[in-house]
Design a protein around this motif. Structure first.
Motif, short mmCIF file in Angstrom:
data_model
loop_
_atom_site.label_atom_id
_atom_site.label_comp_id
_atom_site.label_asym_id
_atom_site.label_seq_id
_atom_site.Cartn_x
_atom_site.Cartn_y
_atom_site.Cartn_z
N GLY A 1 50.29 57.59 46.68
CA GLY A 1 49.16 58.30 47.25
C GLY A 1 47.98 57.36 47.46
O GLY A 1 48.00 56.21 47.00
N GLU A 2 46.95 57.87 48.13
CA GLU A 2 45.79 57.00 48.38
C GLU A 2 45.10 56.58 47.09
O GLU A 2 44.67 55.44 46.94
N GLU A 3 44.99 57.50 46.13
CA GLU A 3 44.32 57.18 44.87
C GLU A 3 45.02 56.03 44.14
O GLU A 3 44.38 55.11 43.64
N GLY A 4 46.35 56.09 44.11
CA GLY A 4 47.11 55.02 43.46
C GLY A 4 46.95 53.70 44.18
O GLY A 4 46.81 52.65 43.54
N PHE A 5 46.95 53.76 45.51
CA PHE A 5 46.77 52.53 46.29
C PHE A 5 45.40 51.92 46.03
O PHE A 5 45.27 50.70 45.90
N ARG A 6 44.36 52.74 45.96
CA ARG A 6 43.00 52.23 45.73
C ARG A 6 42.89 51.56 44.37
O ARG A 6 42.14 50.59 44.21
N LYS A 7 43.65 52.06 43.38
CA LYS A 7 43.63 51.42 42.07
C LYS A 7 44.25 50.03 42.14
O LYS A 7 43.77 49.08 41.52
N VAL A 8 45.33 49.91 42.91
CA VAL A 8 45.95 48.60 43.10
C VAL A 8 44.99 47.66 43.83
O VAL A 8 44.83 46.49 43.46
N GLU A 9 44.34 48.19 44.85
CA GLU A 9 43.38 47.41 45.64
C GLU A 9 42.24 46.91 44.75
O GLU A 9 41.80 45.75 44.87
N ALA A 10 41.76 47.77 43.85
CA ALA A 10 40.68 47.39 42.95
C ALA A 10 41.13 46.26 42.01
O ALA A 10 40.35 45.36 41.68
N GLN A 11 42.39 46.32 41.58
CA GLN A 11 42.94 45.28 40.72
C GLN A 11 42.95 43.93 41.45
O GLN A 11 42.63 42.88 40.88
N ILE A 12 43.31 43.96 42.72
CA ILE A 12 43.32 42.74 43.53
C ILE A 12 41.92 42.16 43.65
O ILE A 12 41.70 40.96 43.44
N LEU A 13 40.94 43.01 43.96
CA LEU A 13 39.56 42.54 44.08
C LEU A 13 39.05 41.98 42.75
O LEU A 13 38.31 41.00 42.73
N ASP A 14 39.47 42.59 41.67
CA ASP A 14 39.07 42.12 40.35
C ASP A 14 39.57 40.70 40.11
O ASP A 14 38.89 39.89 39.48
N SER A 15 40.76 40.40 40.62
CA SER A 15 41.31 39.05 40.49
C SER A 15 40.68 38.09 41.48
O SER A 15 40.34 36.95 41.14
N VAL A 16 40.50 38.54 42.72
CA VAL A 16 39.98 37.68 43.78
C VAL A 16 38.56 37.22 43.50
O VAL A 16 38.21 36.05 43.72
N HIS A 17 37.70 38.11 43.02
CA HIS A 17 36.27 37.78 42.92
C HIS A 17 36.00 36.71 41.87
O HIS A 17 34.91 36.15 41.83
N ALA A 18 36.99 36.43 41.01
CA ALA A 18 36.81 35.41 39.98
C ALA A 18 36.95 34.00 40.53
O ALA A 18 36.80 33.04 39.79
N TYR A 19 37.25 33.89 41.82
CA TYR A 19 37.41 32.59 42.45
C TYR A 19 36.33 32.36 43.49
O TYR A 19 35.73 33.31 44.00
N VAL A 20 36.10 31.10 43.82
CA VAL A 20 35.04 30.76 44.75
C VAL A 20 35.60 30.09 46.00
O VAL A 20 36.78 29.77 46.05
N ARG A 21 34.71 29.90 46.98
CA ARG A 21 35.07 29.28 48.26
C ARG A 21 36.22 30.02 48.93
O ARG A 21 37.21 29.43 49.36
N CYS A 22 36.09 31.34 49.05
CA CYS A 22 37.09 32.17 49.72
C CYS A 22 36.42 33.06 50.75
O CYS A 22 35.31 33.55 50.54
N VAL A 23 37.13 33.29 51.86
CA VAL A 23 36.77 34.33 52.81
C VAL A 23 37.80 35.43 52.60
O VAL A 23 39.01 35.19 52.71
N VAL A 24 37.34 36.63 52.27
CA VAL A 24 38.25 37.70 51.84
C VAL A 24 38.16 38.90 52.78
O VAL A 24 37.08 39.45 52.99
N SER A 25 39.30 39.29 53.32
CA SER A 25 39.38 40.51 54.13
C SER A 25 39.83 41.64 53.23
O SER A 25 40.88 41.56 52.59
N THR A 26 39.03 42.70 53.15
CA THR A 26 39.35 43.83 52.27
C THR A 26 39.90 45.00 53.08
O THR A 26 39.76 45.07 54.29
N GLY A 27 40.51 45.95 52.38
CA GLY A 27 40.99 47.16 53.03
C GLY A 27 39.83 48.03 53.46
O GLY A 27 38.74 47.96 52.89
#
Length: 307
Positions: free
Chosen positions: A167-193
């Motif tokens: 469902g959408e709620e489950g997908f958003r939780k996965v997406e949030a987990q990805i952002l949580d990992s991504v934001h800990a790094y620098v010098r990135c251009v990030v396309s989000t959902g």
């Protein structure tokens, strides 16, 4: 397997996959979750490892200019003053009378961003992935990441399959987990959902960098993605009406972005990338980082600024 067990297993896979992605991209100067990003100063808690020598090989910097990262001062990372001086010498190429010396204006963004990430937000079909990829390539020393692609690679499932299973709620939780990992790094251009902005906790991650909103009229988006079955939220009898409703619900959140680029019919991906580069340069001028403001205030008061 229960939904909760499924999430735990999935999050574990995502964490491991993200680590592999960032290592393979040679992302330099990894930052901890405590990094404060562009909107704060240059002092950051030093709870992270430095780049290894092989990672530096991807930098577009002569060997004599390469540095191993940050100096440490009282448990905090402190940038070499010479590097700060070099960065301050890079001006906004779109200022009246400014000269780039033939250098792409996007390449000049990297030193001005001080390693902070660029996060692209906007509706599905707005061009976040295509434009973000172009901007990253032109910047030279930045890596491009697409959160949807990371999710699909990590889970082995397509976005429509994940929506159907969780469902959408489950997908958003996965997406949030990805952002949580991504934001800990620098010098990135990030396309989000497109719906990443809907979860308040995601904004604490997005605001560690500069957020760019690509705004496109729903009718133009429908023209672009007509027949695309990889958009699970638009598999309705009235895709345009659904898209308009989604935009209405998300509009106030998109407006929180630092930079707003409006896309009209006839604009190419390169045209949009050019507008993004100019808008980010101007945003940096209008919103100097905290350390720069503190320095100006100190000088106005006749105080010495530590060099």
């Amino acid at each position: 397997m229960s939904t909760m067990s499924s999430y735990i297993s999935l999050f574990d896979s995502l964490s491991k996959y993200c680590a592999l992605v960032f290592v393979s991209l040679h992302v330099v100067n990894t930052a901890s979750a405590f990094t404060t990003g562009y909107h704060s100063g240059i002092l950051r808690p030093a709870f992270t490892a430095h780049s290894s020598s092989h990672q530096l090989h991807n930098w577009n910097i002569p060997p004599t200019k390469r540095r191993l990262g940050f100096l440490y001062a009282g448990g905090f990372e402190y940038e070499d003053p010479e590097e700060v001086a070099e960065r301050e010498a890079v001006d906004n190429p779109f200022k009246s009378g400014a000269s780039t010396g033939g250098t792409d204006a996007a390449r000049l963004l990297a030193p001005r961003l001080q390693g902070s990430n660029l996060y692209f937000v906007g509706m599905m079909g707005s061009g976040k992935t295509a434009v973000g990829s172009i901007v990253a390539k032109r910047m030279g020393s930045y890596s491009f990441l697409d959160t949807d692609s990371i999710i699909e690679s990590a889970t082995g499932a397509t976005i429509p399959e994940l929506f159907e299973a969780e469902g959408e709620e489950g997908f958003r939780k996965v997406e949030a987990q990805i952002l949580d990992s991504v934001h800990a790094y620098v010098r990135c251009v990030v396309s989000t959902g497109g719906g990443a902005v809907c979860m308040p906790q995601n904004w604490s991650k997005l605001q560690t960098g500069i957020v760019v909103w690509l705004s496109v009229d729903p009718e133009l988006i429908i023209k672009r993605i007509s027949g695309d079955t990889n958009r699970p939220l638009l598999q309705t009898e009235n895709p345009l009406g659904t898209l308009e409703s989604l935009l209405e619900n998300r509009l106030e959140m998109y407006k929180q972005a630092d930079v707003h680029v409006e896309i009209t019919e006839g604009m190419s991906e390169t045209d949009v990338a050019d507008k993004v580069v100019e808008a980010v340069h101007n945003f940096i001028d209008e919103n100097p980082p905290a350390w720069k403001t503190a320095k100006a205030n100190a000088q106005e008061q006749g105080l010495d600024w530590v060099q």
